[in-house]
Design an enzyme around this catalytic site. Structure first.
Site, PDB file in Angstrom:
ATOM      1  N   GLN A   1       0.796  -1.226   0.000  1.00 32.27           N
ATOM      2  CA  GLN A   1       0.000   0.000   0.000  1.00 32.27           C
ATOM      3  C   GLN A   1       0.829   1.277   0.000  1.00 32.27           C
ATOM      4  O   GLN A   1       0.333   2.331  -0.407  1.00 32.27           O
ATOM      5  CB  GLN A   1      -0.950   0.008   1.202  1.00 32.27           C
ATOM      6  CG  GLN A   1      -2.090  -0.988   1.101  1.00 32.27           C
ATOM      7  CD  GLN A   1      -3.072  -0.847   2.258  1.00 32.27           C
ATOM      8  OE1 GLN A   1      -2.762  -0.274   3.284  1.00 32.27           O
ATOM      9  NE2 GLN A   1      -4.265  -1.393   2.081  1.00 32.27           N
TER      10      GLN A   1
ATOM     11  N   TYR B   1       4.505 -11.522   4.082  1.00 37.51           N
ATOM     12  CA  TYR B   1       3.945 -10.198   3.830  1.00 37.51           C
ATOM     13  C   TYR B   1       4.508  -9.622   2.529  1.00 37.51           C
ATOM     14  O   TYR B   1       5.728  -9.518   2.352  1.00 37.51           O
ATOM     15  CB  TYR B   1       4.234  -9.237   4.973  1.00 37.51           C
ATOM     16  CG  TYR B   1       3.574  -9.559   6.296  1.00 37.51           C
ATOM     17  CD1 TYR B   1       2.575 -10.529   6.395  1.00 37.51           C
ATOM     18  CD2 TYR B   1       3.945  -8.890   7.458  1.00 37.51           C
ATOM     19  CE1 TYR B   1       1.982 -10.821   7.604  1.00 37.51           C
ATOM     20  CE2 TYR B   1       3.345  -9.169   8.677  1.00 37.51           C
ATOM     21  CZ  TYR B   1       2.365 -10.145   8.749  1.00 37.51           C
ATOM     22  OH  TYR B   1       1.775 -10.436   9.963  1.00 37.51           O
TER      23      TYR B   1
ATOM     24  N   LEU C   1      -7.258  -1.943  15.998  1.00 35.74           N
ATOM     25  CA  LEU C   1      -8.265  -1.064  15.387  1.00 35.74           C
ATOM     26  C   LEU C   1      -9.266  -1.856  14.548  1.00 35.74           C
ATOM     27  O   LEU C   1     -10.040  -1.262  13.784  1.00 35.74           O
ATOM     28  CB  LEU C   1      -7.600   0.001  14.513  1.00 35.74           C
ATOM     29  CG  LEU C   1      -6.628   0.952  15.211  1.00 35.74           C
ATOM     30  CD1 LEU C   1      -6.163   2.033  14.237  1.00 35.74           C
ATOM     31  CD2 LEU C   1      -7.256   1.588  16.435  1.00 35.74           C
TER      32      LEU C   1
ATOM     33  N   ASN D   1      -1.117   7.633  17.088  1.00 35.39           N
ATOM     34  CA  ASN D   1      -1.530   6.415  17.787  1.00 35.39           C
ATOM     35  C   ASN D   1      -0.623   6.037  18.948  1.00 35.39           C
ATOM     36  O   ASN D   1      -1.069   5.381  19.895  1.00 35.39           O
ATOM     37  CB  ASN D   1      -1.651   5.259  16.804  1.00 35.39           C
ATOM     38  CG  ASN D   1      -2.840   5.431  15.874  1.00 35.39           C
ATOM     39  OD1 ASN D   1      -3.757   6.195  16.162  1.00 35.39           O
ATOM     40  ND2 ASN D   1      -2.835   4.726  14.757  1.00 35.39           N
TER      41      ASN D   1
END
Length: 329
Positions: free
Chosen positions: A27, A54, A207, A297
Site C-alpha cells: 500500500q 507479507y 483497530l 496512535n
C-alpha cells in the site's frame, strides 16, 4: 512510550509495536515505509513485527533496509514462518526443512544475525509438533532465534506446544492473536492458557482492520483511500473487514466516539489504549500508511482508562463484539 515484559520472560517490548502487514511493499512506497519506521523509532517504539509472507517477502526486505543503521541491541525484531513463500511443495508449513530455510531467508532479508521472536504463523496439522519444536530448539541453540512464539493458535495447541517447549528447552514466550474491542475471542481460553504457561500477548489489529479508526459511518459510502475501499471484494475484505461494516456495528462505534473525546483521546487512541488495559497484553501492533498515523496512535501508550470508561465501552459493545473462542485462528 512505556515498556512491558513479554509474559514471564526477561524480554521487554514497547507497549506499541509497528507492524508492516499490507503496508510495506504493497500500500505504501519504500520511501514512505522508511519514514514510518523512523517515526516509530522517534516515538520510542522498539518492537517491530513482520512476516516472510507479507507482500511476498518484500515487507521483510524493506524493514531490514529501514533498520540497518540502527543499533541492533536497541530493538526487538520479530518475524514469522508458515505461509507459502514459493511454489515448491516444501515452501510452506512448519516442517524442519521449511523452518530452517525460511529462517535463513528471513535473516538475509532483515539484514540481521538473529530474530528476537520467531513465530509459528499458524498451526500446521500436517507436521508433528515434535518436529517443529525440535527445529525451533536448534535455531535457538545456534543463536539465530532468541525466543519463540505462535500466532492464532488455540488454547489446546498452545498447551501442547508449551509442553514440548519445556522438554526441548525452547523459550516459548509469545502469542500473537487478533484482539480489539470488537474481537475478544482470546479472553475465554487463550489468555488463561497463556497465563498458565507464562506466555504474553502481542496482539494484532487493535483497530479491527481500521473499523475503529472512525473513518466509517452508518449510511455513508466507504471513504476513498481507506483500507476497506482498497480491499473491497478481496478475501481479506470478506473475512476481516466486511463483517464489521454493518449498520448496527457502525452505530455503536459512533456512540463510542464521545467517550474517547471525554477521555481526551481520538477513537483510534482509545481503541489501542483499551487493548493495553488488559494486563496480559504486552504490546499492541499498529500499522501505518504515513508517519502522522504513528505519531498520533503512540499517544495511547501509558494511558490508564477509568473503570467507568471501560464499563461504558463494554456495555455498548455487548451485542456486537465477538467472544466465541471457537473462532480463534
Amino acid at each position: 512510550m512505556e515498556y512491558r515484559r513479554l509474559g514471564k520472560s526477561g524480554l521487554s517490548v514497547s507497549e506499541i509495536a509497528l507492524g508492516n502487514w499490507i503496508t510495506h511493499g504493497a500500500q505504501v512506497d519504500d520511501t514512505t515505509a522508511q519514514a514510518c519506521v523512523h517515526a516509530a523509532l522517534d516515538a520510542g517504539i522498539t518492537t517491530f513485527d513482520t512476516a516472510d509472507v507479507y507482500s511476498e517477502t518484500r515487507a521483510e526486505a524493506i524493514l531490514g533496509e529501514s533498520l540497518k543503521r540502527i543499533r541492533r541491541e536497541s530493538i526487538e525484531l520479530c518475524t514469522k514462518v508458515f505461509h507459502p513463500t514459493g511454489t515448491g511443495k516444501n515452501d510452506r508449513g512448519l516442517s524442519r526443512k521449511h523452518i530452517m530455510e525460511a529462517c535463513h531467508a528471513s535473516l538475509r532479508r532483515l539484514q540481521t544475525d538473529y530474530i528476537d521472536v520467531y513465530y509459528a504463523h499458524r498451526f500446521d496439522p500436517t507436521t508433528s509438533l515434535e518436529e517443529t519444536f525440535l527445529a525451533f530448539s536448534d535455531l535457538v541453540r545456534q543463536g539465530k532465534v532468541l525466543y519463540v512464539g505462535v500466532s492464532e493458535w488455540t488454547a489446546e495447541q498452545i498447551e501442547l506446544g508449551a509442553a514440548l517447549a519445556k522438554e526441548y528447552q525452547v523459550p516459548f514466550v509469545a502469542s500473537q492473536p487478533q484482539y480489539s474491542m470488537l474481537w475478544r475471542v482470546i479472553e475465554a481460553e487463550v489468555i488463561p492458557a497463556c497465563e498458565r504457561e507464562g506466555i504474553g500477548q502481542i496482539v494484532w489489529s487493535p483497530l479491527a482492520q481500521g473499523i475503529l479508526s472512525g473513518k466509517y459511518t452508518p449510511d455513508r459510502p466507504i471513504p476513498e483511500g481507506s483500507r476497506a475501499a482498497s480491499t473491497a471484494g478481496s478475501p481479506f475484505f470478506d473475512k476481516l473487514v466486511g463483517q464489521w461494516l454493518q449498520k448496527e456495528v457502525l452505530q455503536v462505534i459512533e456512540r463510542i466516539k464521545p467517550i474517547a473525546q471525554e477521555a481526551g483521546l481520538t477513537l483510534p487512541q482509545l481503541a489501542v489504549a483499551w487493548v493495553l488495559q488488559n494486563q496480559h497484553v504486552s504490546s499492541a501492533i499498529i500499522g501505518a500508511s504515513n508517519p502522522e498515523q504513528i505519531k498520533e496512535n503512540v499517544k495511547a501508550a501509558g494511558v490508564k482508562l477509568d473503570t467507568q470508561v471501560m464499563q461504558q465501552i463494554n456495555h455498548l459493545l455487548a451485542g456486537v463484539a465477538e467472544f466465541d473462542p471457537k473462532k480463534t485462528g
